[in-house]
Motif scaffolding. Structure first.
Motif, short mmCIF file in Angstrom:
data_model
loop_
_atom_site.label_atom_id
_atom_site.label_comp_id
_atom_site.label_asym_id
_atom_site.label_seq_id
_atom_site.Cartn_x
_atom_site.Cartn_y
_atom_site.Cartn_z
N ASP A 32 54.78 21.84 32.77
CA ASP A 32 55.74 22.41 33.34
C ASP A 32 55.34 23.49 34.38
OD1 ASP A 32 57.99 21.49 32.53
OD2 ASP A 32 57.98 22.95 30.72
N ALA A 33 53.80 24.23 33.58
CA ALA A 33 52.86 25.32 34.58
C ALA A 33 52.74 24.55 36.23
CB ALA A 33 52.66 25.59 34.01
N LEU A 34 52.67 23.04 35.53
CA LEU A 34 52.34 22.48 36.64
C LEU A 34 53.44 22.33 37.68
CD1 LEU A 34 49.25 20.07 35.77
CD2 LEU A 34 49.00 22.05 37.29
N ALA A 35 54.52 22.37 37.66
CA ALA A 35 55.65 21.29 38.41
C ALA A 35 56.39 23.22 39.05
CB ALA A 35 56.52 21.15 37.01
N ARG A 36 56.29 24.51 38.52
CA ARG A 36 55.96 24.78 39.10
C ARG A 36 54.97 26.23 39.89
NH1 ARG A 36 58.10 26.02 32.99
NH2 ARG A 36 55.85 27.61 33.01
N ARG A 37 53.89 25.31 39.71
CA ARG A 37 52.75 25.87 40.84
C ARG A 37 51.90 26.92 40.39
NH1 ARG A 37 55.07 21.60 41.93
NH2 ARG A 37 54.77 20.24 44.87
N GLU A 38 51.72 26.97 38.92
CA GLU A 38 51.60 27.73 38.32
C GLU A 38 50.56 27.79 38.04
OE1 GLU A 38 53.76 29.15 35.29
OE2 GLU A 38 55.67 29.97 35.92
N PRO A 39 49.37 29.09 37.66
CA PRO A 39 47.65 28.96 38.21
C PRO A 39 47.57 28.41 36.16
CG PRO A 39 48.27 30.77 38.05
CD PRO A 39 49.60 29.87 38.50
N VAL A 40 46.51 26.65 36.30
CA VAL A 40 46.52 26.16 34.94
C VAL A 40 45.85 26.58 34.55
CG1 VAL A 40 47.13 24.83 33.30
CG2 VAL A 40 49.17 24.97 34.85
N GLY A 41 44.75 27.62 33.40
CA GLY A 41 43.30 27.74 32.70
C GLY A 41 43.21 26.35 32.37
N GLY A 42 41.85 26.42 32.29
CA GLY A 42 41.97 26.01 30.92
C GLY A 42 40.64 24.69 31.08
N THR A 43 39.61 24.16 30.30
CA THR A 43 38.65 23.40 31.25
C THR A 43 38.57 21.50 30.86
OG1 THR A 43 38.07 23.12 28.47
CG2 THR A 43 37.18 24.86 30.09
N ASP A 44 40.11 21.77 31.11
CA ASP A 44 40.19 19.87 30.64
C ASP A 44 40.38 19.72 32.21
OD1 ASP A 44 41.45 17.93 30.87
OD2 ASP A 44 42.78 18.24 29.22
N ALA A 45 39.49 18.41 32.74
CA ALA A 45 39.13 18.13 33.71
C ALA A 45 40.31 17.47 34.35
CB ALA A 45 38.09 17.14 33.68
N ALA A 46 41.27 16.85 33.41
CA ALA A 46 42.41 16.28 34.34
C ALA A 46 43.11 17.05 34.17
CB ALA A 46 43.22 15.29 32.56
N ALA A 52 43.98 20.59 41.42
CA ALA A 52 43.90 20.27 43.05
C ALA A 52 44.50 19.78 43.69
CB ALA A 52 42.44 19.93 42.72
N LEU A 53 45.36 18.05 42.96
CA LEU A 53 46.07 17.39 44.02
C LEU A 53 47.22 17.95 44.01
CD1 LEU A 53 45.39 13.92 41.40
CD2 LEU A 53 44.41 14.72 44.45
N ILE A 54 47.66 19.03 43.45
CA ILE A 54 49.08 19.64 44.07
C ILE A 54 48.92 20.73 45.34
CG2 ILE A 54 51.41 21.08 42.87
CD1 ILE A 54 50.65 19.92 39.53
N ALA A 55 48.31 21.45 44.51
CA ALA A 55 47.41 22.10 45.71
C ALA A 55 47.53 21.36 47.64
CB ALA A 55 46.46 23.43 45.79
N ASP A 56 46.50 20.34 47.28
CA ASP A 56 46.13 19.42 48.67
C ASP A 56 47.63 18.87 48.79
OD1 ASP A 56 44.24 18.38 50.21
OD2 ASP A 56 45.60 16.15 49.31
N VAL A 57 48.52 18.88 48.21
CA VAL A 57 50.12 18.07 48.71
C VAL A 57 50.39 19.13 48.87
CG1 VAL A 57 51.82 17.22 47.74
CG2 VAL A 57 50.32 16.43 47.03
#
Length: 71
Positions: A32-46, A52-57
């Motif tokens: 949901d946070a990614l869909a709203r284009r909010e920054p998501v912290g964390g160390t999970d590579a996925a 990064a893909l959302i930002a690129d698109v």
């Protein structure tokens, strides 16, 4: 003499539904946070890769040249 121990069969719901529900809730919150284009912290590579893909698109969409059909 050795005795073999029998392994217990684990049923899909025997490992704790509460843990599974918590994982699903956290995953939904991240998506949901990614869909709203909010920054998501964390160390999970996925999660970092999805961000990064959302930002690129988004950057490609903003910089793309509109193509109008010729008549």
């Amino acid at each position: 003499m050795t005795t073999k121990r029998r392994r217990r069969v684990r049923h899909p719901r025997s490992y704790g539904d509460a843990d599974l529900e918590g994982d699903v809730t956290r995953t939904d919150a991240v998506l949901d946070a990614l869909a709203r284009r909010e920054p998501v912290g964390g160390t999970d590579a996925a999660v970092r890769l999805l961000g990064a893909l959302i930002a690129d698109v988004d950057s490609q969409r903003l910089s793309s040249v509109s193509i109008t059909p010729s008549t």
